[in-house]
Design a protein around this motif. Structure first.
Motif, PDB file in Angstrom:
ATOM      1  N   GLY A 286       0.797  -1.216   0.000  1.00 50.57           N
ATOM      2  CA  GLY A 286       0.000   0.000   0.000  1.00 50.57           C
ATOM      3  C   GLY A 286       0.835   1.273   0.000  1.00 50.57           C
ATOM      4  N   ARG A 287       0.194   2.372   0.341  1.00 54.34           N
ATOM      5  CA  ARG A 287       0.865   3.676   0.330  1.00 54.34           C
ATOM      6  C   ARG A 287       1.155   4.208   1.715  1.00 54.34           C
ATOM      7  NH1 ARG A 287      -3.390   8.263  -1.555  1.00 54.34           N
ATOM      8  NH2 ARG A 287      -1.708   9.600  -0.739  1.00 54.34           N
ATOM      9  N   TRP A 288       0.539   3.620   2.749  1.00 56.29           N
ATOM     10  CA  TRP A 288       0.704   4.120   4.108  1.00 56.29           C
ATOM     11  C   TRP A 288       1.628   3.211   4.904  1.00 56.29           C
ATOM     12  CZ3 TRP A 288      -1.166   8.834   4.895  1.00 56.29           C
ATOM     13  CH2 TRP A 288      -2.241   9.278   4.120  1.00 56.29           C
ATOM     14  N   VAL A 289       2.567   3.819   5.631  1.00 51.32           N
ATOM     15  CA  VAL A 289       3.398   3.076   6.571  1.00 51.32           C
ATOM     16  C   VAL A 289       3.007   3.525   7.976  1.00 51.32           C
ATOM     17  CG1 VAL A 289       5.280   4.768   6.337  1.00 51.32           C
ATOM     18  CG2 VAL A 289       5.747   2.522   7.322  1.00 51.32           C
ATOM     19  N   GLY A 290       2.687   2.558   8.810  1.00 53.54           N
ATOM     20  CA  GLY A 290       2.319   2.848  10.191  1.00 53.54           C
ATOM     21  C   GLY A 290       3.486   2.565  11.117  1.00 53.54           C
ATOM     22  N   SER A 291       3.782   3.483  12.005  1.00 53.08           N
ATOM     23  CA  SER A 291       4.851   3.305  12.987  1.00 53.08           C
ATOM     24  C   SER A 291       4.291   3.592  14.371  1.00 53.08           C
ATOM     25  CB  SER A 291       6.036   4.230  12.680  1.00 53.08           C
ATOM     26  OG  SER A 291       5.628   5.581  12.548  1.00 53.08           O
ATOM     27  N   VAL A 292       4.704   2.788  15.334  1.00 52.76           N
ATOM     28  CA  VAL A 292       4.175   2.911  16.694  1.00 52.76           C
ATOM     29  C   VAL A 292       5.316   2.837  17.691  1.00 52.76           C
ATOM     30  CG1 VAL A 292       1.955   1.903  16.060  1.00 52.76           C
ATOM     31  CG2 VAL A 292       3.778   0.417  16.909  1.00 52.76           C
ATOM     32  N   GLY A 293       5.076   3.415  18.849  1.00 48.86           N
ATOM     33  CA  GLY A 293       6.090   3.401  19.899  1.00 48.86           C
ATOM     34  C   GLY A 293       5.486   3.752  21.237  1.00 48.86           C
ATOM     35  N   HIS A 294       6.266   4.425  22.048  1.00 50.58           N
ATOM     36  CA  HIS A 294       5.831   4.736  23.406  1.00 50.58           C
ATOM     37  C   HIS A 294       5.042   6.037  23.492  1.00 50.58           C
ATOM     38  CE1 HIS A 294       9.245   2.115  25.332  1.00 50.58           C
ATOM     39  NE2 HIS A 294       8.579   1.497  24.378  1.00 50.58           N
ATOM     40  N   ASP A 295       4.823   6.720  22.355  1.00 45.96           N
ATOM     41  CA  ASP A 295       4.134   8.009  22.401  1.00 45.96           C
ATOM     42  C   ASP A 295       2.618   7.888  22.285  1.00 45.96           C
ATOM     43  OD1 ASP A 295       4.616   7.065  19.882  1.00 45.96           O
ATOM     44  OD2 ASP A 295       5.073   8.989  18.977  1.00 45.96           O
ATOM     45  N   GLU A 296       2.070   6.686  22.341  1.00 47.99           N
ATOM     46  CA  GLU A 296       0.636   6.436  22.457  1.00 47.99           C
ATOM     47  C   GLU A 296      -0.167   6.897  21.239  1.00 47.99           C
ATOM     48  OE1 GLU A 296      -0.753   7.984  26.167  1.00 47.99           O
ATOM     49  OE2 GLU A 296       0.592   6.722  27.364  1.00 47.99           O
ATOM     50  N   VAL A 297       0.489   6.967  20.086  1.00 46.50           N
ATOM     51  CA  VAL A 297      -0.220   7.297  18.852  1.00 46.50           C
ATOM     52  C   VAL A 297       0.252   6.361  17.741  1.00 46.50           C
ATOM     53  CG1 VAL A 297      -0.544   9.736  19.437  1.00 46.50           C
ATOM     54  CG2 VAL A 297       1.459   9.029  18.114  1.00 46.50           C
ATOM     55  N   LEU A 298      -0.636   6.121  16.790  1.00 44.82           N
ATOM     56  CA  LEU A 298      -0.278   5.423  15.561  1.00 44.82           C
ATOM     57  C   LEU A 298       0.011   6.487  14.518  1.00 44.82           C
ATOM     58  CD1 LEU A 298      -0.085   3.109  13.504  1.00 44.82           C
ATOM     59  CD2 LEU A 298      -2.591   3.152  13.345  1.00 44.82           C
ATOM     60  N   ARG A 299       1.260   6.530  14.058  1.00 48.52           N
ATOM     61  CA  ARG A 299       1.662   7.538  13.085  1.00 48.52           C
ATOM     62  C   ARG A 299       1.587   6.933  11.685  1.00 48.52           C
ATOM     63  NH1 ARG A 299       5.675  11.159  15.569  1.00 48.52           N
ATOM     64  NH2 ARG A 299       3.662  11.760  16.437  1.00 48.52           N
ATOM     65  N   MET A 300       0.780   7.538  10.828  1.00 47.12           N
ATOM     66  CA  MET A 300       0.598   7.064   9.455  1.00 47.12           C
ATOM     67  C   MET A 300       1.286   8.046   8.511  1.00 47.12           C
ATOM     68  SD  MET A 300      -1.500   4.296   9.546  1.00 47.12           S
ATOM     69  CE  MET A 300      -2.680   4.232   8.215  1.00 47.12           C
ATOM     70  N   THR A 301       2.230   7.547   7.707  1.00 47.30           N
ATOM     71  CA  THR A 301       2.992   8.380   6.785  1.00 47.30           C
ATOM     72  C   THR A 301       2.745   7.902   5.362  1.00 47.30           C
ATOM     73  OG1 THR A 301       4.711   8.637   8.481  1.00 47.30           O
ATOM     74  CG2 THR A 301       5.280   9.280   6.234  1.00 47.30           C
ATOM     75  N   ASP A 302       2.486   8.844   4.463  1.00 46.94           N
ATOM     76  CA  ASP A 302       2.223   8.532   3.062  1.00 46.94           C
ATOM     77  C   ASP A 302       3.551   8.334   2.332  1.00 46.94           C
ATOM     78  OD1 ASP A 302       1.306   8.251   0.506  1.00 46.94           O
ATOM     79  OD2 ASP A 302       0.050  10.043   0.518  1.00 46.94           O
ATOM     80  N   LEU A 303       3.814   7.111   1.873  1.00 46.10           N
ATOM     81  CA  LEU A 303       5.070   6.823   1.186  1.00 46.10           C
ATOM     82  C   LEU A 303       5.176   7.563  -0.141  1.00 46.10           C
ATOM     83  CD1 LEU A 303       5.400   2.988   1.846  1.00 46.10           C
ATOM     84  CD2 LEU A 303       6.765   4.808   2.852  1.00 46.10           C
ATOM     85  N   LYS A 304       4.049   7.876  -0.766  1.00 51.35           N
ATOM     86  CA  LYS A 304       4.107   8.586  -2.042  1.00 51.35           C
ATOM     87  C   LYS A 304       4.708   9.972  -1.871  1.00 51.35           C
ATOM     88  CE  LYS A 304       0.297   6.240  -4.401  1.00 51.35           C
ATOM     89  NZ  LYS A 304      -0.996   6.404  -5.109  1.00 51.35           N
ATOM     90  N   ASP A 305       4.433  10.605  -0.746  1.00 54.69           N
ATOM     91  CA  ASP A 305       5.004  11.922  -0.496  1.00 54.69           C
ATOM     92  C   ASP A 305       6.514  11.857  -0.323  1.00 54.69           C
ATOM     93  OD1 ASP A 305       2.500  12.993  -0.599  1.00 54.69           O
ATOM     94  OD2 ASP A 305       2.215  13.100   1.566  1.00 54.69           O
ATOM     95  N   VAL A 306       7.005  10.702   0.100  1.00 53.29           N
ATOM     96  CA  VAL A 306       8.432  10.571   0.392  1.00 53.29           C
ATOM     97  C   VAL A 306       9.219  10.122  -0.835  1.00 53.29           C
ATOM     98  CG1 VAL A 306      10.132   9.381   1.831  1.00 53.29           C
ATOM     99  CG2 VAL A 306       7.916  10.043   2.794  1.00 53.29           C
TER     100      VAL A 306
END
Length: 416
Positions: A286-306
């Motif tokens: 897909g186009r979205w990469v999800g990254s998670v950690g200790h900051d209590e949020v799911l961060r979704m980044t658009d790979l197409k923008d990168v």
């Protein structure tokens, strides 16, 4: 896409293989599902709390109908991924808290616990098919080699092991030498011919399957902190065969190209919080990469923008830059003659047009949590690093170079 708040530390994240749905396993024991769209909107699908103990790892079936969850409670849960209803559970699946789970085939799962025990399961049966005990420390990650029907496991004891699931023996097919470092994450590259492993000391260890599993053939230093998570790019990108995403305890999600080695850029920044897991949606394509950690949020980044906004004319505007890139085939031919650690030369590193945030290890702070979370936390309470700007972090010796090219010492990620 805006961050998706979940209200607690996230241990694992998996995406539905065909639909825009993401599932998270939390420190509180909750499993939360969210739907999302291309416009960056998201909505909660369901919340399930099968246990008061933390949910450390998740796996999803090939068709996305079933979700499996494991954690500190030592129980293997089966969940309807559409409704969020608990359909089955196997109590006392392990004698120790379960750290990882992976779906291998339609009716085959693997689990690994804190004491290094690995078990194979048919989720339709109440008992494990087989158990392996060659490791003596926590199982950190799994990789499935479908062509050989082999399971590769990494462990905190500094070794990896390979198990042929078709064999009835409880001994591994192969096991590496002690790598003198905790092995935390594993990922196949180069169409599965090579394997890259993230370590506690921030080194990427490369194994060549053709040369066996005894020892790595290359070690790529550079990350200033541990590499806790690895993920592949979607195959639609031309560089996907040798470009990987790395999640580090310094809070940065990086794109790193191997053979030749260069930092492509920083994809996401979680601040002072370490990254636990990263995954790409829609079965990794897909186009979205999800990254998670200790900051209590799911961060979704658009790979197409990168990856799809680079100007090819600028990438090739000088002859010097083209000459600085090492030919990939030549690099692989020389690989067997390379020393175990890259410490002799000064490799040329191409850096993307994006400005990368530079940090340092000078200041240390410890993350504060409330007493209940600290008591039930499944990861060591590591000291967090604050990053600040440094001067000339990537500067090297004076030399004729292209517009976007710099010279750097071998630890080219240091300070990032």
């Amino acid at each position: 896409m805006p961050d998706i708040p979940v209200g607690s530390q996230i241990f694992d994240v998996v995406f539905h293989p065909h639909e825009p749905i993401v599932y998270t396993g939390l420190l509180t024991g909750d499993i939360k599902a969210f739907g999302y769209d291309d416009q960056g909107q998201h909505q909660a699908k369901f919340t399930l709390r099968p246990s008061k103990r933390s949910c450390r790892s998740l796996a999803i079936s090939e068709d996305g109908s079933q979700l499996w969850a494991v954690g500190k409670g030592k129980i293997l849960y089966t969940i309807d991924a559409g409704t969020g209803k608990l359909t089955d559970s196997i109590t006392a699946a392990h004698d120790s808290p379960i750290n990882r789970i992976k779906r291998l085939m339609p009716h085959l799962l693997s689990t690994g616990d804190d004491e290094g025990v690995i078990k194979l399961w048919d989720p339709r049966k109440p008992e494990a098919i087989r158990a392996y005990t060659q490791h003596f420390d926590f199982i950190s990650d799994f990789m499935w080699l479908d062509d050989k029907k082999q399971l590769v496991a990494t462990s905190g004891d500094g070794t990896l092991s390979v198990m042929d699931v078709r064999a009835k023996k409880t001994e591994p097919f192969a096991q590496s030498e002690d790598q003198e470092d905790e092995l935390l994450s594993i990922l196949p590259i180069k169409s599965g011919t090579k394997v890259v492993i993230g370590t506690q000391l921030g080194i990427l260890s490369v194994f060549n399957r053709a040369k066996g599993w005894g020892d790595c053939v290359d070690r790529i230093p550079g990350h200033p902190h541990s590499i806790d998570a690895l993920c592949a790019l979607p195959s639609s990108y031309p560089s996907s065969h040798s470009t990987i995403l790395t999640g580090s305890s310094d809070g940065l999600l990086r794109a790193v190209e191997l053979f030749p080695t260069k930092l492509v850029g920083v994809i996401a920044d979680h601040g002072d919080f370490p990254i636990e897991r990263i995954a790409v949606d829609l079965g990794g394509e897909g186009r979205w990469v999800g990254s998670v950690g200790h900051d209590e949020v799911l961060r979704m980044t658009d790979l197409k923008d990168v990856f799809e906004d680079e100007d090819p004319e600028e990438e090739n505007d000088t002859g010097e830059r083209e000459e600085s890139v090492v030919d990939e085939d030549k690099d692989e031919e020389m690989e067997s003659d390379m020393p175990g650690d890259i410490d002799g030369g000064e490799p040329t590193i191409s850096v993307s047009k994006r400005r990368l945030e530079v940090g340092s290890d000078d200041e240390e702070t410890t993350s504060t949590k409330d007493a209940s979370d600290a008591e039930d936390s499944d990861v060591p309470q590591t000291r967090k690093k604050k990053r600040k700007k440094e001067k000339d972090a990537l500067s090297g010796k004076a030399k004729k170079k292209g517009r976007n090219q710099v010279e750097a010492d071998p630890s080219f990620f240091s300070g990032l």
